[in-house]
Structures are given as structure tokens and as C-alpha cells.
Design a protein around this motif. Sequence first.
Motif, PDB file in Angstrom:
ATOM      1  N   VAL A  25       0.837  -1.195   0.000  1.00 27.52           N
ATOM      2  CA  VAL A  25       0.000   0.000   0.000  1.00 27.52           C
ATOM      3  C   VAL A  25       0.883   1.261   0.000  1.00 27.52           C
ATOM      4  N   ASP A  26       0.466   2.246  -0.765  1.00 27.70           N
ATOM      5  CA  ASP A  26       1.167   3.542  -0.869  1.00 27.70           C
ATOM      6  C   ASP A  26       2.490   3.500  -1.623  1.00 27.70           C
ATOM      7  N   HIS A  27       2.829   2.367  -2.207  1.00 27.78           N
ATOM      8  CA  HIS A  27       4.082   2.324  -2.965  1.00 27.78           C
ATOM      9  C   HIS A  27       3.928   2.886  -4.376  1.00 27.78           C
ATOM     10  N   GLY A  28       2.644   3.135  -4.771  1.00 33.84           N
ATOM     11  CA  GLY A  28       2.430   3.850  -6.036  1.00 33.84           C
ATOM     12  C   GLY A  28       1.772   3.058  -7.144  1.00 33.84           C
ATOM     13  N   LYS A  29       1.028   2.004  -6.786  1.00 35.92           N
ATOM     14  CA  LYS A  29       0.359   1.179  -7.811  1.00 35.92           C
ATOM     15  C   LYS A  29      -0.607   2.016  -8.649  1.00 35.92           C
ATOM     16  N   THR A  30      -1.488   2.739  -7.951  1.00 36.56           N
ATOM     17  CA  THR A  30      -2.491   3.548  -8.652  1.00 36.56           C
ATOM     18  C   THR A  30      -1.818   4.637  -9.477  1.00 36.56           C
ATOM     19  N   SER A  31      -0.794   5.268  -8.894  1.00 40.04           N
ATOM     20  CA  SER A  31      -0.101   6.352  -9.602  1.00 40.04           C
ATOM     21  C   SER A  31       0.572   5.838 -10.865  1.00 40.04           C
ATOM     22  N   ILE A  32       1.151   4.639 -10.812  1.00 37.86           N
ATOM     23  CA  ILE A  32       1.806   4.083 -12.001  1.00 37.86           C
ATOM     24  C   ILE A  32       0.769   3.760 -13.072  1.00 37.86           C
ATOM     25  N   MET A 125      11.572   7.100  -7.611  1.00 34.29           N
ATOM     26  CA  MET A 125      12.993   7.374  -7.818  1.00 34.29           C
ATOM     27  C   MET A 125      13.309   8.867  -7.749  1.00 34.29           C
ATOM     28  N   ASP A 126      12.262   9.704  -7.859  1.00 36.58           N
ATOM     29  CA  ASP A 126      12.476  11.151  -7.772  1.00 36.58           C
ATOM     30  C   ASP A 126      12.784  11.604  -6.352  1.00 36.58           C
ATOM     31  N   LYS A 127      12.504  10.748  -5.373  1.00 34.39           N
ATOM     32  CA  LYS A 127      12.725  11.154  -3.977  1.00 34.39           C
ATOM     33  C   LYS A 127      14.216  11.101  -3.617  1.00 34.39           C
ATOM     34  N   SER A 159       9.473   6.715 -11.871  1.00 34.70           N
ATOM     35  CA  SER A 159       8.792   7.678 -11.014  1.00 34.70           C
ATOM     36  C   SER A 159       7.429   7.942 -11.627  1.00 34.70           C
ATOM     37  N   ALA A 160       6.394   7.627 -10.884  1.00 31.38           N
ATOM     38  CA  ALA A 160       5.040   7.849 -11.385  1.00 31.38           C
ATOM     39  C   ALA A 160       4.752   9.340 -11.471  1.00 31.38           C
ATOM     40  N   ILE A 161       5.492  10.131 -10.681  1.00 29.89           N
ATOM     41  CA  ILE A 161       5.272  11.572 -10.656  1.00 29.89           C
ATOM     42  C   ILE A 161       5.939  12.249 -11.851  1.00 29.89           C
TER      43      ILE A 161
HETATM   44  P1  GDP Z   1      -0.982   2.664  -3.972  1.00 29.89           P
HETATM   45  O1  GDP Z   1      -1.599   2.553  -2.612  1.00 29.89           O
HETATM   46  O2  GDP Z   1       0.127   1.664  -4.131  1.00 29.89           O
HETATM   47  O3  GDP Z   1      -1.950   2.636  -5.103  1.00 29.89           O
HETATM   48  O4  GDP Z   1      -0.197   4.084  -3.991  1.00 29.89           O
HETATM   49  P2  GDP Z   1      -0.654   5.465  -4.640  1.00 29.89           P
HETATM   50  O5  GDP Z   1      -0.502   5.438  -6.113  1.00 29.89           O
HETATM   51  O6  GDP Z   1      -1.970   5.850  -4.085  1.00 29.89           O
HETATM   52  O7  GDP Z   1       0.484   6.419  -4.097  1.00 29.89           O
HETATM   53  C1  GDP Z   1       0.671   6.647  -2.695  1.00 29.89           C
HETATM   54  C2  GDP Z   1       1.316   8.003  -2.476  1.00 29.89           C
HETATM   55  O8  GDP Z   1       2.631   8.018  -3.050  1.00 29.89           O
HETATM   56  C3  GDP Z   1       0.561   9.146  -3.131  1.00 29.89           C
HETATM   57  O9  GDP Z   1       0.605  10.253  -2.279  1.00 29.89           O
HETATM   58  C4  GDP Z   1       1.350   9.417  -4.410  1.00 29.89           C
HETATM   59  O10 GDP Z   1       1.252  10.747  -4.837  1.00 29.89           O
HETATM   60  C5  GDP Z   1       2.771   9.080  -3.976  1.00 29.89           C
HETATM   61  N1  GDP Z   1       3.592   8.617  -5.096  1.00 29.89           N
HETATM   62  C6  GDP Z   1       3.275   7.618  -5.982  1.00 29.89           C
HETATM   63  N2  GDP Z   1       4.258   7.479  -6.879  1.00 29.89           N
HETATM   64  C7  GDP Z   1       5.205   8.403  -6.572  1.00 29.89           C
HETATM   65  C8  GDP Z   1       6.468   8.756  -7.153  1.00 29.89           C
HETATM   66  O11 GDP Z   1       6.945   8.206  -8.137  1.00 29.89           O
HETATM   67  N3  GDP Z   1       7.161   9.762  -6.528  1.00 29.89           N
HETATM   68  C9  GDP Z   1       6.698  10.413  -5.443  1.00 29.89           C
HETATM   69  N4  GDP Z   1       7.446  11.376  -4.921  1.00 29.89           N
HETATM   70  N5  GDP Z   1       5.505  10.114  -4.883  1.00 29.89           N
HETATM   71  C10 GDP Z   1       4.778   9.127  -5.435  1.00 29.89           C
END
Ligand code: GDP
Length: 296
Positions: A25-32, A125-127, A159-161
Motif C-alpha cells: 500500500v502507498d508504494h504507487g500502484k495507482t499512480s503508475i 525514484m524522484d525522492k 517515477s510515477a510523478i
Molecule cells: P498505492 O496505494 O500503491 O496505489 O499508492 P498510490 O498510487 O496511491 O500512491 C501513494 C502516495 O505516493 C501518493 O501520495 C502518491 O502521490 C505518492 N507517489 C506515488 N508514486 C510516486 C512517485 O513516483 N514519486 C513520489 N514522490 N511520490 C509518489
Amino acid sequence: EEILKDEPKGDSAERAPIVTVMGHVDHGKTSILDAIRETKSLESEAGGITQHIGASRVVYNDNTIVFLDTPGHEAFTEMRARGAHVTDISILVVAADDGVMPQTVEAINHAKSADVPIIVAINKMDKPEANPDRVKQELTEHNLVSEEWGGDTICVPVSAISKDGIDELLEMVTLVSEMNELQAYPENTGKGTVIEAKLEKGRGPVATVLVEDGSLNVGDAVLCGNTFGNVRAMVSDIGKRINKATPVTPVEILGLEDIPNAGDTFQVVPDEKQARQIAEQKKEKEREEKLRKNQA
Ligand code: GDP
């Protein structure tokens, strides 16, 4: 399982891979998933608008890739509970600033037990705190050794961002897909898997199915889990009414008698009468099994 076997008809054709995104959770699945869709969505090419039907297609370098929209393990657990095998490739998202976490390990185990190849996306990776080497180190403890370290696990820093690495990730998906030589027979009678289903006001039971082999046409009689029907209409993942769905098209189908379950298989049968008969036999069998279980 298949109820009515039929010999493959016509020539086989390469089919698109079906990909699931998993990870903690929060690792960025939805964002990717969002980053991929924003840049590579089929809608821009086909003039539609993405509908949330549970799966969607993206196009990368002329290659179509089908993504299951439910990130997480649902796609695996719920569907595998029904014996369905709907994923060809799993993208394992691991945040570079957080590393391997309990749900990462769960995802690895799900993919391994389903024998699905894993591509690791080392995200965020942007962090400034990003530490991809630590991620790779932790992955080795779960027998995933990255290619750079002499293993065979593909790891892509992304980086999903900033969207850095998203193209490379899709490139790897296409590569693994080609290696696996995924084939289908578009001229066969249609079959596939239910991704999700619900009752909708004014539309009746609506099921999103993935046509994995053969073709599904409006007017076809289908057997779908324990239910059946005649396909009255089909709507694609970009909201278009279509009359024919070939592998691998995600479509909503209308015209079922009842709501099937995610993970149920569907197949085209010669006529609705036969579909009804088989569906009723299956229901009866299920009732008997339940009774037997209750008595035991
Ligand atoms: P999920 O729970 O795995 O679906 O994660 P989310 O996609 O909801 O992302 C969780 C948080 O991490 C959100 O606040 C995103 O904006 C942030 N996030 C996701 N991908 C990246 C990334 O590549 N870089 C940064 N800096 N933040 C990210």
C-alpha cells in the motif's frame, strides 16, 4: 473449466498480455497505472473516453497491453479462488524509499504460486531518499535477483510523478510478453474470464469480461459461471458500442440472466437453450455440494 470443447479454428495470432499491478500500500500502484494511462491510453487513438469497467488497454509502440484496473491482490485472490488464471505478467511496485514490505512479499508469493512472471518497478525514484540498491538487496531475500546482479529479475527504476522510466517499464512488459509467445485463435468461439459484474439500474446484470480466445459477438449465447444469456450489447473500455470482441478485448456485456462472479469463466455456446441447461446443471451441482458439505 471448459464445458464444451472445440478444436481450434483458423490461424493463431499473437494476443496482448494481461498485466496486474501489485505491491505494498502507498508504494504507487495507482499512480503508475494512472501515469501509464495518461500517456498511452487507447482513447486518444480511437477517439473514446476511458470507462471504468475493470480493465483497460494501452498502446505502446503499436503493442497493446491490457491492464487490470484493480491494483492489489484482489485480482489474484478473488479470481484464483475460482481457478481463473487471468494474468500473464505481474508488475511488482516497490517504493525506492521504503523497500520490501509485508504486502510486497504477499504479492511475490501470489505471483509465484500462479507461475506469473514478475517485473519489478522500483518507484519514487524522484525522492532524495530513494535507494534502489537496498530494494534489490531485499528482493534477493525472496529469490528475486535483479539482472544487473546476475539474476533474471527485470527491475526498472521509475517515477510515477515525473514519469521517468514509464516507457522502459512498458518496453519490458512487451519484451516479456513476446518471450512468452501469447497466442489466441480469433476465429474460435469466444471464451474468457469475468473481471467484475454488477446489477445496474436500467441495464440489468452487467459483466466486464476479458475475451481471451476466440471472438464474442452481439447475439451470441453465452454460459457465464452459473448463469447464462444472450449478448444483447457490448461496450468497450473506451465506451464504444461494439458488435465483435476479439482477443484480448475488455468489454461490458449486457443480456445475462444473473450476476456472475469475478473469476468466473464464460464461453460462447451454440444456443441459449443449451446455455440454460448447462447453467442449471451447474447450479444444481453446486447446491448438492453445499448440502453435502453441511452434512459432513
Ligand atoms: P498505492 O496505494 O500503491 O496505489 O499508492 P498510490 O498510487 O496511491 O500512491 C501513494 C502516495 O505516493 C501518493 O501520495 C502518491 O502521490 C505518492 N507517489 C506515488 N508514486 C510516486 C512517485 O513516483 N514519486 C513520489 N514522490 N511520490 C509518489
